[in-house]
Write an enzyme that holds these catalytic residues in place. Structure first.
Site, PDB file in Angstrom:
ATOM      1  N   ARG A  80       0.808  -1.282  -0.138  1.00 23.28           N
ATOM      2  CA  ARG A  80      -0.013  -0.078   0.006  1.00 23.28           C
ATOM      3  C   ARG A  80       0.974   1.130  -0.169  1.00 23.28           C
ATOM      4  O   ARG A  80       0.408   2.422  -0.173  1.00 23.28           O
ATOM      5  CB  ARG A  80      -1.032   0.012   1.231  1.00 23.28           C
ATOM      6  N   ASN A 122      -5.986  -4.611  17.870  1.00 19.97           N
ATOM      7  CA  ASN A 122      -4.607  -5.019  17.884  1.00 19.97           C
ATOM      8  C   ASN A 122      -3.437  -4.401  17.410  1.00 19.97           C
ATOM      9  O   ASN A 122      -3.172  -4.191  16.255  1.00 19.97           O
ATOM     10  CB  ASN A 122      -4.927  -6.616  17.302  1.00 19.97           C
ATOM     11  N   LYS A 181      28.523  25.607   5.223  1.00 15.21           N
ATOM     12  CA  LYS A 181      28.392  23.962   5.090  1.00 15.21           C
ATOM     13  C   LYS A 181      29.941  23.601   5.828  1.00 15.21           C
ATOM     14  O   LYS A 181      30.946  24.127   5.460  1.00 15.21           O
ATOM     15  CB  LYS A 181      28.332  23.642   3.766  1.00 15.21           C
ATOM     16  N   TYR A 223      34.924  24.922  -5.784  1.00 12.65           N
ATOM     17  CA  TYR A 223      34.462  23.884  -6.522  1.00 12.65           C
ATOM     18  C   TYR A 223      34.947  24.387  -7.905  1.00 12.65           C
ATOM     19  O   TYR A 223      34.873  25.419  -8.511  1.00 12.65           O
ATOM     20  CB  TYR A 223      32.858  23.903  -6.462  1.00 12.65           C
ATOM     21  N   SER A 237      31.799  43.684   0.707  1.00 12.56           N
ATOM     22  CA  SER A 237      30.900  43.043  -0.193  1.00 12.56           C
ATOM     23  C   SER A 237      31.468  42.134  -1.198  1.00 12.56           C
ATOM     24  O   SER A 237      32.347  42.824  -1.925  1.00 12.56           O
ATOM     25  CB  SER A 237      29.835  43.989  -0.799  1.00 12.56           C
TER      26      SER A 237
HETATM   27  C1  UD1 Z   1      -1.711  -6.616  11.336  1.00 16.20           C
HETATM   28  C2  UD1 Z   1      -2.344  -7.436  12.152  1.00 16.20           C
HETATM   29  C3  UD1 Z   1      -3.553  -6.728  12.652  1.00 16.20           C
HETATM   30  C4  UD1 Z   1      -3.178  -5.306  13.319  1.00 16.20           C
HETATM   31  C5  UD1 Z   1      -2.338  -4.586  12.526  1.00 16.20           C
HETATM   32  C6  UD1 Z   1      -1.728  -3.377  13.369  1.00 16.20           C
HETATM   33  C7  UD1 Z   1      -2.079  -9.827  11.341  1.00 16.20           C
HETATM   34  C8  UD1 Z   1      -2.708 -10.975  10.617  1.00 16.20           C
HETATM   35  N1  UD1 Z   1      -2.847  -8.549  11.434  1.00 16.20           N
HETATM   36  O1  UD1 Z   1      -2.355  -6.271   9.989  1.00 16.20           O
HETATM   37  O2  UD1 Z   1      -4.418  -7.524  13.678  1.00 16.20           O
HETATM   38  O3  UD1 Z   1      -4.346  -4.801  13.898  1.00 16.20           O
HETATM   39  O4  UD1 Z   1      -1.143  -5.377  12.019  1.00 16.20           O
HETATM   40  O5  UD1 Z   1      -1.199  -2.499  12.491  1.00 16.20           O
HETATM   41  O6  UD1 Z   1      -1.264 -10.033  12.134  1.00 16.20           O
HETATM   42  N2  UD1 Z   1       5.204  -9.101   7.710  1.00 16.20           N
HETATM   43  C9  UD1 Z   1       6.084  -9.924   7.698  1.00 16.20           C
HETATM   44  N3  UD1 Z   1       5.928 -11.070   6.863  1.00 16.20           N
HETATM   45  C10 UD1 Z   1       4.665 -11.360   6.170  1.00 16.20           C
HETATM   46  C11 UD1 Z   1       3.655 -10.174   6.428  1.00 16.20           C
HETATM   47  C12 UD1 Z   1       3.988  -9.255   7.395  1.00 16.20           C
HETATM   48  O7  UD1 Z   1       7.264  -9.731   8.090  1.00 16.20           O
HETATM   49  O8  UD1 Z   1       4.449 -12.485   5.673  1.00 16.20           O
HETATM   50  C13 UD1 Z   1       5.477  -7.783   8.461  1.00 16.20           C
HETATM   51  C14 UD1 Z   1       5.067  -6.663   7.873  1.00 16.20           C
HETATM   52  O9  UD1 Z   1       6.491  -6.164   7.098  1.00 16.20           O
HETATM   53  C15 UD1 Z   1       4.687  -5.518   8.693  1.00 16.20           C
HETATM   54  C16 UD1 Z   1       4.093  -6.292   9.762  1.00 16.20           C
HETATM   55  O10 UD1 Z   1       4.478  -7.573   9.540  1.00 16.20           O
HETATM   56  O11 UD1 Z   1       5.681  -4.894   9.232  1.00 16.20           O
HETATM   57  C17 UD1 Z   1       2.406  -6.397   9.805  1.00 16.20           C
HETATM   58  O12 UD1 Z   1       1.946  -6.813   8.241  1.00 16.20           O
HETATM   59  P1  UD1 Z   1       1.091  -5.932   7.680  1.00 16.20           P
HETATM   60  O13 UD1 Z   1       0.719  -6.497   6.356  1.00 16.20           O
HETATM   61  O14 UD1 Z   1       1.280  -4.509   7.640  1.00 16.20           O
HETATM   62  O15 UD1 Z   1      -0.345  -6.319   8.574  1.00 16.20           O
HETATM   63  P2  UD1 Z   1      -1.772  -5.445   8.666  1.00 16.20           P
HETATM   64  O16 UD1 Z   1      -2.451  -5.714   7.668  1.00 16.20           O
HETATM   65  O17 UD1 Z   1      -1.466  -4.137   9.204  1.00 16.20           O
HETATM   66 MG    MG Z   2       0.341  -2.949   8.841  1.00 18.76          MG
END
Ligand code: UD1
Ligand code: MG
Length: 444
Positions: free
Chosen positions: A19, A175, A340, A376, A396
């Site tokens: 996004r 959450n 600078k 420069y 100046s």
């Molecule tokens: C997630 C939570 C949601 C919570 C919200 C808070 C889950 C299923 N959902 O949704 O309950 O309210 O965050 O902001 O957990 N990431 C990985 N690997 C993956 C997927 C994600 O490392 O396979 C990391 C992303 O880089 C990110 C974080 O996990 O930093 C959260 O993932 P994101 O896709 O932003 O989850 P949300 O849809 O925001």
């Molecule tokens: Mg998120």
């Protein structure tokens, strides 16, 4: 802050951040001069974790390079395919499967933990549930897009918005994605995750409902939260988080004795320090690495970066300083003056239209309007320095061609180009006989 013994931290940072519509991984987008991941790692430092594991995937090389450069000591696990937040934590098992202490799990895009009280509260809460799973739960006015948290037949559950029915969607407890769990209790829960949800992913959130069947007690730790802190998924949410952070920083500065005129127009960085009894005018920007002593004035439209400012200095309006600038006590910089990588001694003034770069300028120097240091040569940057002794005074439009030394007390005439070192207390000019033709202009 008291810190838990033998704490491991897991940060989820493998996602692309679709996004954001960016080629850069989401956690490297930032505000206040630092990526989100940097804010998060800094906020964790007071907890003194014994291990910090960052899960990387999309843009892993860049994410790991950032951590190594700024927060050495992080460990990395690569999640090559992003199959959900639960899957991300599963891939940590080879590293932390034998960890006996508590584990705090955080999503790399949630900024709620930047408030120092939040992690401390969670850690403290977890000491009473040390064998279990302790969840941070946030009450937000608008939980749109977030997983909802509620009790269902005596069990805590988290349901993603896409999986919520109408009644569940009305729940305001959301959450934030920050959990504390007894290390050995985590892995059996993760093994039971399923993809039977709207996004066909392995949701970390599902471990909450599974925990009681494994004899793992679940406790909720409720905190109020601003929506902006609850997750940055888009550029607009990043801007909202920046706005919230800036508002807090302005308040902190004002509480520390700094006057901000038009506070909402001033922008600061994570490491900006300004001493009491300073006045900051409208539209002032402090980039990274700015330290301003007390009793200074930063006038409107001043932009500082990598700069130390001494007490009593008056900077701006419309001054610009770049990294490596050290301004002594009572220095004055005025309109359209750029400095600078230079040091200006106590009481030195450059009040109009100047460029001072790679220069060591002494005390009580007066740099006349339009004084320029030139180093420069149009092809390569010549790193030569310009030295200006105490009490020197330039006319100046003086141009100092580096490397060159203007000795103590030297005066230069208007329009002089200085190419050779000068003698102390000499006058140097490029003055030529002025050509005068009386009445000539009338013939034109
Ligand atoms: C997630 C939570 C949601 C919570 C919200 C808070 C889950 C299923 N959902 O949704 O309950 O309210 O965050 O902001 O957990 N990431 C990985 N690997 C993956 C997927 C994600 O490392 O396979 C990391 C992303 O880089 C990110 C974080 O996990 O930093 C959260 O993932 P994101 O896709 O932003 O989850 P949300 O849809 O925001
Ligand atoms: Mg998120």
């Amino acid at each position: 802050m008291t810190h838990p013994d033998n704490l491991a931290v897991i940060i989820l940072a493998a996602g692309k951040g679709t996004r954001m519509k960016s080629t850069q991984p989401k956690v490297l987008h930032g505000f206040a001069g630092r990526p989100m991941l940097g804010h998060m790692l800094a906020a964790l430092q007071p907890l003194k974790p014994s291990r910090t594991v960052v899960i990387t995937g999309f843009g892993a090389d860049a994410v790991e390079a950032y951590c190594n450069a700024h927060f050495p000591g992080c460990e990395f696990v690569r999640q090559t395919e992003q199959k959900g937040t639960g899957h991300a934590v599963q891939v940590c098992e080879p590293l932390l499967g034998a960890h006996q202490g508590p584990i705090i799990i955080l999503y790399g895009d949630v900024m709620l933990n930047l408030r120092p009280d939040v992690l401390a509260t969670l850690a403290q809460h977890h000491t009473k549930n040390a064998q279990g799973l302790t969840l941070l739960a946030a009450t937000v006015a608008d939980p749109t897009g977030l997983g909802r948290m509620f009790e269902d037949h005596g069990r805590v559950r988290i349901v993603e918005e896409k999986d919520c029915d109408e009644a569940q969607r009305q729940v305001k407890t959301a959450n934030p994605g920050i959990y504390a769990v007894h290390g050995p209790a985590l892995w059996p829960l993760l093994r039971e995750l399923k993809t039977d949800n709207a996004q066909a992913e392995l949701y970390l959130t599902d471990i909450v409902a599974l925990a009681p069947d494994h004899g793992t007690p679940v406790a909720m730790c409720k905190v109020p939260a601003e929506r902006a802190e609850m997750g940055v998924n888009s550029r607009a949410e990043l801007a909202a988080m920046d706005a919230l952070w800036q508002a807090r920083k302005r308040k902190e500065l004002m509480d520390g004795g700094v006057t901000l005129i038009g506070p909402e127009t001033c922008f600061f960085s994570h490491d900006t320090a300004i001493g009491p009894d300073s006045v900051v005018g409208p539209f002032v920007v402090c980039g990274v690495g700015v330290t301003v002593a007390g009793g200074t004035t930063l006038n409107a439209f001043t932009h500082l970066e990598g700069t130390q400012v001494g007490t009593g200095a008056i900077i701006g309006p419309y001054s610009r300083t770049r990294p490596g600038t050290v301004l002594g006590e009572n220095v004055h910089l005025g309109n359209f003056v750029e400095v600078k990588n230079s040091t200006l001694g106590q009481g030195t003034k450059a009040n109009h239209l100047s460029y001072i770069g790679d220069a060591d300028v002494g005390a009580q120097v007066n740099l006349g309007a339009g004084t320029i240091t030139a180093n420069y040569n149009s092809k390569t940057k010549v790193k030569s320095r310009t030295t200006i002794g105490n009490h020197a005074s330039t006319g100046s439009q003086t141009v100092l061609v580096a490397p060159v030394t203007l000795a103590e007390g030297t005066m230069t005439g208007a329009g002089t180009i200085i190419r050779k070192n000068t003698e102390a207390y000499s006058l140097v000019t490029d003055a030529k006989e002025q050509l005068v033709k009386p009445g000539y202009a009338k013939t034109k």
